[in-house]
Design a protein around this motif. Structure first.
Motif, mmCIF file in Angstrom:
data_model
loop_
_atom_site.group_PDB
_atom_site.id
_atom_site.type_symbol
_atom_site.label_atom_id
_atom_site.label_comp_id
_atom_site.label_asym_id
_atom_site.label_seq_id
_atom_site.Cartn_x
_atom_site.Cartn_y
_atom_site.Cartn_z
ATOM 1 N N GLY A 68 0.914 -1.169 0.136
ATOM 2 C CA GLY A 68 0.141 0.174 0.137
ATOM 3 C C GLY A 68 0.910 1.277 0.127
ATOM 4 N N LEU A 69 0.527 2.285 -0.821
ATOM 5 C CA LEU A 69 1.348 3.455 -0.996
ATOM 6 C C LEU A 69 1.315 4.188 0.407
ATOM 7 N N ASP A 70 0.243 4.335 1.032
ATOM 8 C CA ASP A 70 0.319 5.180 2.336
ATOM 9 C C ASP A 70 1.301 4.387 3.317
ATOM 10 N N ARG A 71 1.114 2.957 3.422
ATOM 11 C CA ARG A 71 2.100 2.068 4.239
ATOM 12 C C ARG A 71 3.710 2.398 4.126
ATOM 13 N N MET A 72 3.706 2.421 2.750
ATOM 14 C CA MET A 72 5.183 2.615 2.144
ATOM 15 C C MET A 72 5.859 3.790 2.502
ATOM 16 N N GLN A 73 4.905 4.938 2.247
ATOM 17 C CA GLN A 73 5.487 6.218 2.485
ATOM 18 C C GLN A 73 5.789 6.416 4.048
ATOM 19 N N GLN A 74 4.942 5.698 5.021
ATOM 20 C CA GLN A 74 5.182 5.839 6.415
ATOM 21 C C GLN A 74 6.536 4.935 6.800
ATOM 22 N N THR A 75 6.740 3.769 6.183
ATOM 23 C CA THR A 75 7.929 2.922 6.246
ATOM 24 C C THR A 75 9.160 3.656 6.072
ATOM 25 N N TYR A 76 9.023 4.568 4.815
ATOM 26 C CA TYR A 76 10.324 5.108 4.395
ATOM 27 C C TYR A 76 10.485 6.275 5.199
ATOM 28 N N ALA A 77 9.301 6.958 5.918
ATOM 29 C CA ALA A 77 9.643 8.213 6.598
ATOM 30 C C ALA A 77 10.239 7.665 8.032
ATOM 31 N N HIS A 78 9.795 6.551 8.444
ATOM 32 C CA HIS A 78 10.332 6.048 9.616
ATOM 33 C C HIS A 78 11.902 5.527 9.449
ATOM 34 N N ALA A 79 12.047 4.908 8.231
ATOM 35 C CA ALA A 79 13.569 4.635 7.955
ATOM 36 C C ALA A 79 14.553 5.873 7.787
ATOM 37 N N ILE A 80 14.018 6.853 7.253
ATOM 38 C CA ILE A 80 14.737 8.071 7.341
ATOM 39 C C ILE A 80 14.955 8.675 8.576
ATOM 40 N N ALA A 81 13.946 8.663 9.460
ATOM 41 C CA ALA A 81 14.135 9.301 10.794
ATOM 42 C C ALA A 81 15.056 8.400 11.727
ATOM 43 N N GLU A 82 15.026 7.094 11.520
ATOM 44 C CA GLU A 82 15.811 6.190 12.022
ATOM 45 C C GLU A 82 17.145 6.163 11.483
ATOM 46 N N GLY A 83 17.781 6.729 10.481
ATOM 47 C CA GLY A 83 18.814 6.735 9.851
ATOM 48 C C GLY A 83 19.151 5.381 9.277
ATOM 49 N N TYR A 84 18.197 4.672 8.543
ATOM 50 C CA TYR A 84 18.869 3.507 7.723
ATOM 51 C C TYR A 84 19.438 3.914 6.544
ATOM 52 N N ARG A 85 20.227 3.050 6.261
ATOM 53 C CA ARG A 85 21.131 3.392 5.108
ATOM 54 C C ARG A 85 20.278 2.713 3.865
ATOM 55 N N PHE A 86 20.246 3.528 2.708
ATOM 56 C CA PHE A 86 19.475 3.525 1.641
ATOM 57 C C PHE A 86 20.304 2.730 0.387
ATOM 58 N N TYR A 87 19.741 2.216 -0.605
ATOM 59 C CA TYR A 87 20.089 1.722 -1.803
ATOM 60 C C TYR A 87 20.796 0.491 -1.912
ATOM 61 N N SER A 88 21.784 0.140 -2.836
ATOM 62 C CA SER A 88 22.286 -1.081 -3.241
ATOM 63 C C SER A 88 23.254 -1.445 -2.021
ATOM 64 N N TYR A 89 23.898 -0.770 -1.397
ATOM 65 C CA TYR A 89 24.819 -1.096 -0.479
ATOM 66 C C TYR A 89 24.215 -0.762 0.872
ATOM 67 N N GLY A 90 23.027 -0.368 0.947
ATOM 68 C CA GLY A 90 22.159 -0.102 2.378
ATOM 69 C C GLY A 90 21.917 -1.088 2.972
ATOM 70 N N ASP A 91 20.657 -0.687 3.973
ATOM 71 C CA ASP A 91 20.144 -1.841 4.937
ATOM 72 C C ASP A 91 18.839 -2.480 4.362
ATOM 73 N N SER A 92 18.186 -3.349 5.002
ATOM 74 C CA SER A 92 17.152 -3.921 4.334
ATOM 75 C C SER A 92 15.779 -3.986 5.027
ATOM 76 N N SER A 93 14.782 -4.171 4.448
ATOM 77 C CA SER A 93 13.545 -4.405 5.132
ATOM 78 C C SER A 93 12.860 -5.699 4.383
ATOM 79 N N LEU A 94 12.095 -6.289 5.640
ATOM 80 C CA LEU A 94 11.074 -7.386 5.389
ATOM 81 C C LEU A 94 9.808 -7.181 5.297
ATOM 82 N N LEU A 95 8.977 -7.108 4.333
ATOM 83 C CA LEU A 95 7.786 -6.695 3.944
ATOM 84 C C LEU A 95 6.971 -7.838 4.054
ATOM 85 N N LEU A 96 5.928 -7.896 4.926
ATOM 86 C CA LEU A 96 5.011 -8.930 5.319
ATOM 87 C C LEU A 96 3.588 -8.680 5.118
ATOM 88 N N PRO A 97 3.196 -8.501 4.047
ATOM 89 C CA PRO A 97 1.702 -7.949 3.965
ATOM 90 C C PRO A 97 0.686 -8.957 4.656
#
Length: 342
Positions: free
Chosen positions: A313-342
């Protein structure tokens, strides 16, 4: 859908230029379908899944597909992205306005290719001279094709030859890594096996088109580049058996997800597959093959952010990325991971 719906602001300092060491020490944001997030690390994966689940990996191997050459006085850059046959590859060309059909590009180590045909999207068919396999020529003359958001900040070096390759890489042909699997180590695989979590592999040769921006204003006007993939019959049978027995199929990376979805009918049966796929998944798509996705954090307005938005869901992913940015997750190819379980 409007492409600007998939935009978000990313602080440039969160773009990872090197991978975590050890690989499974990367952070992992677990996103269940309901509200709430779990801030964990990749080595916690066995406890985030269930016995009977299966992880599906892409065993493609990245080739040094980036070449720098000359045509007369003009400097020409080429990034191979799709094999046509034994001697010919389709390539994105930098400074392509200086090329004409029939021109020869001279690359280092006595490697040469003819500019055979220009395509409507600006790419070219390059026909390599000689009798050696093109992969052998690339080992002599090519560089690892790091994504532009890394290559623009530092030069490619010897460490990238191993860092930008997963432990599953055996099938030559990718020009971009299936980066979700970069986090895996032998110790993590042993822990997953001990937890009763299965493992399967397929092949999708990732093309450089994965990095192309979406230039259209509406997703309906964007054309995906085709990539070649294969799912063996026994692999499809085992994955179908997992779901029949109540287990979940978890794709490790968007490349795995796209190939599995390409091979699965409306009856949710995964079938053997060998050929090209240009599947473009956006919100509204009904998933047939997978029950979860492990993936890195993607670019704004990209086809991959659209894909995860379709899953969660678009709203859920916008929330997810806002959380990741606020918590300092590292982005893109060499970055951190997410586990998405709908």
């Amino acid at each position: 859908m409007r492409v600007d719906l998939f935009d978000f602001a990313l602080p440039p300092e969160l773009i990872a230029l090197r991978p975590a060491r050890p690989r499974d020490a990367a952070r992992m944001l677990v996103v269940p379908g309901q509200a709430g997030f779990q801030d964990r690390v990749v080595r916690d994966l066995p406890s985030a899944l269930r016995a009977g689940d299966v992880l599906v990996f892409n065993d493609t191997r990245v080739i040094p597909a980036q070449l720098e050459g000359t045509r007369g006085e003009a400097r020409i850059g080429a990034t191979l992205h799709k094999r046509i046959d034994l001697r010919r590859w389709q390539a994105f060309i930098r400074n392509g306005k200086r090329l004409r059909e029939g021109d020869t590009i001279a690359f280092p180590a006595d490697v040469a290719a003819a500019a055979e045909q220009r395509h409507p999207d600006g790419s070219w068919t390059l026909a390599f001279a000689g009798e050696e396999p093109v992969e052998v020529l690339l080992e002599r003359a090519g560089r690892m094709p790091l994504p532009p958001y890394i290559a623009g900040k530092r030069p490619t070096d010897e460490a990238d030859r191993s860092d930008y390759q997963t432990m599953f890489a055996v099938e030559d042909g990718a020009v971009a890594a299936p980066t979700a699997a970069l986090h895996f180590t032998p110790d993590l695989l042993a822990a997953l096996e001990h937890a009763g979590i299965g493992r399967e592999t397929l092949t999708l040769h990732v093309g450089a088109g994965t990095f192309l921006p979406v230039k259209a204003d509406d997703t309906a006007d964007h054309a995906m580049h085709a990539e070649w993939g294969r799912i063996e019959p026994d692999t499809a049978d085992r994955l179908n058996a997992v779901r029949a027995n109540g287990g979940r199929v978890i794709a490790v990376g968007t490349t795995v997800l796209r190939l599995l979805e390409s091979a699965t009918g409306e009856d949710r049966i995964i079938r053997p597959f060998a050929g090209d796929t240009a599947i473009f998944i956006t919100p509204g798509y009904t998933f047939r093959a997978i029950d979860g996705l492990m993936t890195n954090f993607h670019l704004p307005r990209s086809t991959l952010f659209m894909l995860v938005s379709a899953l969660m869901g678009l709203d859920r992913m916008q929330q997810t990325y806002a959380h990741a940015i606020a918590e300092g997750y590292r982005f893109y190819s060499y970055g951190d991971s997410s586990l998405l379980l709908p």
